[in-house]
Write an enzyme that holds these catalytic residues in place. Structure first.
Site, mmCIF file in Angstrom:
data_model
loop_
_atom_site.group_PDB
_atom_site.id
_atom_site.type_symbol
_atom_site.label_atom_id
_atom_site.label_comp_id
_atom_site.label_asym_id
_atom_site.label_seq_id
_atom_site.Cartn_x
_atom_site.Cartn_y
_atom_site.Cartn_z
ATOM 1 C CG ASN A 54 38.169 35.017 38.975
ATOM 2 O OD1 ASN A 54 37.156 34.832 39.657
ATOM 3 N ND2 ASN A 54 39.359 35.139 39.524
ATOM 4 C CD GLU A 67 37.130 42.601 35.814
ATOM 5 O OE1 GLU A 67 37.403 41.379 35.711
ATOM 6 O OE2 GLU A 67 37.751 43.356 36.573
ATOM 7 C CB CYS A 98 43.580 43.126 34.814
ATOM 8 S SG CYS A 98 42.893 42.302 33.358
ATOM 9 C CB CYS A 101 39.314 43.541 32.271
ATOM 10 S SG CYS A 101 39.311 41.743 32.421
#
Ligand code: THU
Length: 152
Positions: A54, A67, A98, A101
C-alpha cells in the site's frame, strides 16, 4: 461454519511462496498516515508472481491498497487472469481485501475457476474464494450481451 472456514486446496509450496512474498513486500509499504502496512502477491496463470504494497498519500483518498498495486503490476505485464493472491497485514491477522479491492480483483477472476485469496493467519495461510468475499459480483461478463445475467 462461516464462509471463511471453507477449506481450499492450493499447492502448499505455491501458497507458502505467495504468502512469504506478500509478507516481504509489506515491509516496503509507504504508510506514514495509518501505520498499517499491507503486502500482496498475485499469481498469474503462467506461474509468474507480482507483488505490491500500500502506498498512502497526504490526500488520504488517493491511497493505493496493496492488492491494487499488485494487480496493476500483473496487468501491466500483460496478464489478465489472477489464479491466486496472498494478502498480508502484519499488524492484524486474517485481514481481508477492502471492498474496492474485491471489485478490482473480480475484474481478473479466471473464467474457469474462482480466484483463491490467501489470508495471512500468521501460520501457513487461510485460503478462501473471491466468490465468498464478493458474492453476486458485477464484472466484465455482465457487460456482454443483453438480458438476464446468470448469478454464480
Ligand atoms: N489497505 C490495503 O492496502 N489493503 C486492504 O485490503 C485494506 C486496507 C491499506 C489502505 C491503507 O493504506 C491502510 O491499509 C489502512 O486502511
Amino acid at each position: 461454519m462461516t464462509a471463511l472456514q471453507t477449506t481450499i486446496k492450493l499447492d502448499a509450496t505455491i501458497q507458502r511462496d505467495l504468502l512469504s512474498r506478500a509478507r516481504q513486500v509489506a515491509q516496503r509499504a509507504y504508510v506514514p498516515y495509518s501505520n498499517f502496512p499491507v503486502g500482496a502477491a498475485a499469481l498469474a496463470a503462467d506461474g509468474s508472481v507480482f507483488t505490491g504494497a500500500n502506498v498512502e498519500n497526504a490526500s488520504y483518498g488517493l491511497t493505493i491498497c496493496a492488492e491494487r498495486s499488485a494487480v496493476t503490476a500483473l496487468a501491466s505485464a500483460g496478464h489478465r487472469d489472477i489464479v491466486a493472491i496472498a494478502v498480508s497485514a502484519p499488524r492484524v491477522p486474517l485481514t481481508t481485501p477492502c471492498g474496492a479491492c474485491r471489485q478490482v480483483l473480480n475484474e481478473f477472476r479466471p473464467v474457469s475457476e474462482d480466484m483463491i485469496v490467501i489470508l495471512d493467519d500468521r501460520e501457513t495461510g487461510r485460503a478462501v474464494r473471491l466468490g465468498e468475499l464478493l458474492p453476486m459480483a458485477f464484472g466484465p461478463r455482465n457487460l456482454e450481451g443483453e438480458g438476464e445475467q446468470s448469478i454464480e
